[in-house]
Design an enzyme around this catalytic site. Structure first.
Site, short mmCIF file in Angstrom:
data_model
loop_
_atom_site.label_atom_id
_atom_site.label_comp_id
_atom_site.label_asym_id
_atom_site.label_seq_id
_atom_site.Cartn_x
_atom_site.Cartn_y
_atom_site.Cartn_z
N ASP A 209 26.10 0.38 100.73
CA ASP A 209 26.01 1.59 100.64
C ASP A 209 26.65 2.38 101.67
OD1 ASP A 209 24.50 1.36 102.49
OD2 ASP A 209 22.89 0.96 100.63
N ASP B 67 26.38 5.60 103.53
CA ASP B 67 25.22 6.98 104.26
C ASP B 67 25.21 7.98 104.76
OD1 ASP B 67 22.77 4.92 102.72
OD2 ASP B 67 22.92 4.29 104.95
N ASP C 74 19.97 0.43 116.29
CA ASP C 74 19.75 -0.39 116.71
C ASP C 74 20.85 -1.57 117.72
OD1 ASP C 74 21.01 -1.46 114.63
OD2 ASP C 74 19.13 -2.10 114.02
N1 CTP Z 1 18.72 1.26 111.67
C1 CTP Z 1 18.47 1.22 113.46
N2 CTP Z 1 17.01 0.57 113.21
C2 CTP Z 1 16.87 -0.29 112.28
C3 CTP Z 1 17.22 -0.15 111.17
C4 CTP Z 1 18.13 0.58 110.53
O1 CTP Z 1 19.06 1.55 114.14
N3 CTP Z 1 15.54 -0.58 112.17
C5 CTP Z 1 20.06 2.15 111.57
C6 CTP Z 1 21.64 1.35 111.85
O2 CTP Z 1 22.20 2.30 112.15
C7 CTP Z 1 22.06 0.60 110.65
C8 CTP Z 1 21.46 2.01 109.67
O3 CTP Z 1 20.18 2.75 109.65
O4 CTP Z 1 22.75 0.80 110.01
C9 CTP Z 1 21.12 1.23 108.22
O5 CTP Z 1 20.88 0.28 108.14
P1 CTP Z 1 20.17 -0.62 107.02
O6 CTP Z 1 20.63 -0.32 105.73
O7 CTP Z 1 19.23 -1.82 107.11
O8 CTP Z 1 21.25 -1.45 107.67
P2 CTP Z 1 22.78 -1.30 107.06
O9 CTP Z 1 23.77 -1.47 108.72
O10 CTP Z 1 23.24 -0.33 106.63
O11 CTP Z 1 23.26 -2.80 106.08
P3 CTP Z 1 23.07 -2.91 104.63
O12 CTP Z 1 23.57 -1.88 104.46
O13 CTP Z 1 24.97 -4.12 104.44
O14 CTP Z 1 22.67 -3.92 105.02
#
Ligand code: CTP
Length: 426
Positions: A68, A70, A147
């Site tokens: 996706d 964002d 993170d």
């Molecule tokens: N994030 C974070 N800490 C977390 C969860 C999310 O810092 N506990 C931030 C990260 O920058 C991450 C973004 O929010 O890249 C989006 O999180 P997520 O959708 O869980 O992961 P993605 O990196 O987007 O990976 P994918 O959608 O491909 O699973």
């Protein structure tokens, strides 16, 4: 990964981000979802910062297809709402703007946030977490609250540049997963990050930085104190991303497995079965939570419930319940999902007992039975001693299906009960 021409080492030192102009990175607007582009352009035209953030920038730089797209902006959620008629503000923990498009498509827009100072924190513990998640900040602060470095890269729609505040470009190039800040502190703030570290390393085939590994070693005990709802979601993410088997193996190595699955005994075959389930998902088949759950439990189920023809199904039901219930209670998994997982286990038990027992034709005709066969087929790749029995069952299923689709028997005529005579008294 497509080669990056310019890497500025350690941008954390200077406080100035590394900015890769369009000519020096591989992200093209053709690769960005058209709805996300619309949102980025409109925010930008209205004078707001508008960045692609998080996983999509990481994936595009790695030449992968993002799940996706964002968007991050300096516009507040209410400002975003005034710009888009199709905008809905959601989230208790995070105030987010969802811009909805036809076909159930959605672009998530988040205002840049920062970690608040100690002095700003509310005294009331209940409000603490909510407050921490919702203090607006600037892009640099937003990058630092994320993170891993590779998850904190931005793509700026204003000039098509990639912006790196945290050294993520260098880590992408070195294929290393590194925490932003001190991993010990970041794991204390949010222990779920330990599991995410294993997940991203498996998904991207990245090496985990030594500091993260040593911090997991010291903080693994905190994982079980994390929110069970978030853990449950991350566990399902492992299955969706086809890395459940690999991550569970790593979790065992790093002492996280018992924290995550305190109620499920893991056997060597459990990892094998999870990998086969991951392979099945990689073939494009949908993964349901009941199948994930049954996969986690099946090897322990067969170990505790030896298959003998004389064994009654009620014994198997008791074993299945004993294995499933505590885990489902911990993670508040609905009864419907638990029962479906139990049906998969009991179905496998029936198949392992062999043919010729009571209730066989009803079992073969049940609409859920094909799912049991598919699951059992995976198990047969591990326990080869069941292959003959399974072949026999497959024959029975095929001929039963033939009976139902081919020359149909004439429908059985229902015998009518003789009408009762009217009561004498009336
Ligand atoms: N994030 C974070 N800490 C977390 C969860 C999310 O810092 N506990 C931030 C990260 O920058 C991450 C973004 O929010 O890249 C989006 O999180 P997520 O959708 O869980 O992961 P993605 O990196 O987007 O990976 P994918 O959608 O491909 O699973």
């Amino acid at each position: 990964m497509p080669e990056l021409k310019k890497i500025i080492l350690d941008p954390e030192d200077s406080g100035v981000p590394c900015v890769l102009p369009r000519a020096e990175h591989c992200i093209s607007r053709n690769q960005i979802d058209e709805h996300a582009l619309k949102v980025l352009y409109r925010l930008n035209r209205q004078g707001h910062m508008a960045y692609l953030v998080g996983g999509s920038v990481r994936d595009l730089l790695l030449g992968r297809t993002p799940k996706d797209f964002d968007v991050g902006t300096d516009a507040t959620p209410n400002q975003v709402k005034t710009l888009f008629r199709n905008c809905f503000l959601v989230g208790r923990r995070f105030r987010l703007a969802h811009i909805r498009f036809r076909g159930n498509l959605l672009v998530e827009v988040a205002t840049f946030r920062r970690n608040p100072d100690e002095s700003e924190l509310p005294e009331n513990d209940d409000e603490h977490f909510h407050f921490v998640q919702n203090v607006f900040g600037d892009p640099r602060e937003d990058a630092f609250r994320r993170d891993f470095t590779i998850n904190a890269l931005f793509y700026n729609i204003d000039d098509f540049s990639v912006i790196d505040h945290v050294g993520g470009l260098k880590d992408l190039e070195e294929r290393t997963l590194r925490m932003i800040g001190d991993p010990l502190v970041r794991f204390e703030e949010d222990p779920v990050r330990m599991l995410r570290a294993l997940e991203f390393s498996a998904r991207l085939d990245f090496t985990i930085d030594d500091e993260i590994i040593s911090a997991i070693d010291q903080r693994s005990h905190l994982l079980s104190s994390a929110s069970s709802a978030r853990l449950r979601e991350e566990i399902m993410e492992l299955f969706r991303h086809r890395v459940a088997g690999q991550v569970c193996e790593m979790a065992q190595l790093y002492g996280l497995l018992d924290q995550l699955f305190a109620d499920i005994p893991f056997l060597p075959q459990t990892f094998e079965l999870l990998k086969l389930i991951d392979q099945r998902t990689a073939e494009g088949k949908p993964i349901r939570e009941s199948l994930a759950l049954a996969g986690l439990v099946l090897p322990a189920f067969f170990e505790r419930c030896p298959v003998e023809r004389s064994q009654h199904i009620n014994d198997a039901l008791a074993v299945a319940d004993k294995l499933l219930r505590p885990h489902c209670l911990t993670y508040s998994i609905a009864q419907g999902i638990r029962c479906e997982a139990r049906d998969l286990l009991i179905g496998c038990f029936r198949l392992a007992r062999g043919r010729g027992l009571k209730g066989e034709s009803r079992f073969l005709r049940h609409p859920f039975t094909p799912q049991i066969f598919e699951f059992f087929a995976l198990w047969c790749q591990i326990d080869h001693s069941l292959n003959d029995k399974f072949a026999n069952w497959l024959g029975a299923l095929a001929s039963d299906a033939g009976e139902h689709t081919g020359e149909r028997k004439s429908p059985r005529r229902r015998r009518r009960r003789p009408r009762r005579k009217a009561a004498m008294s009336s």
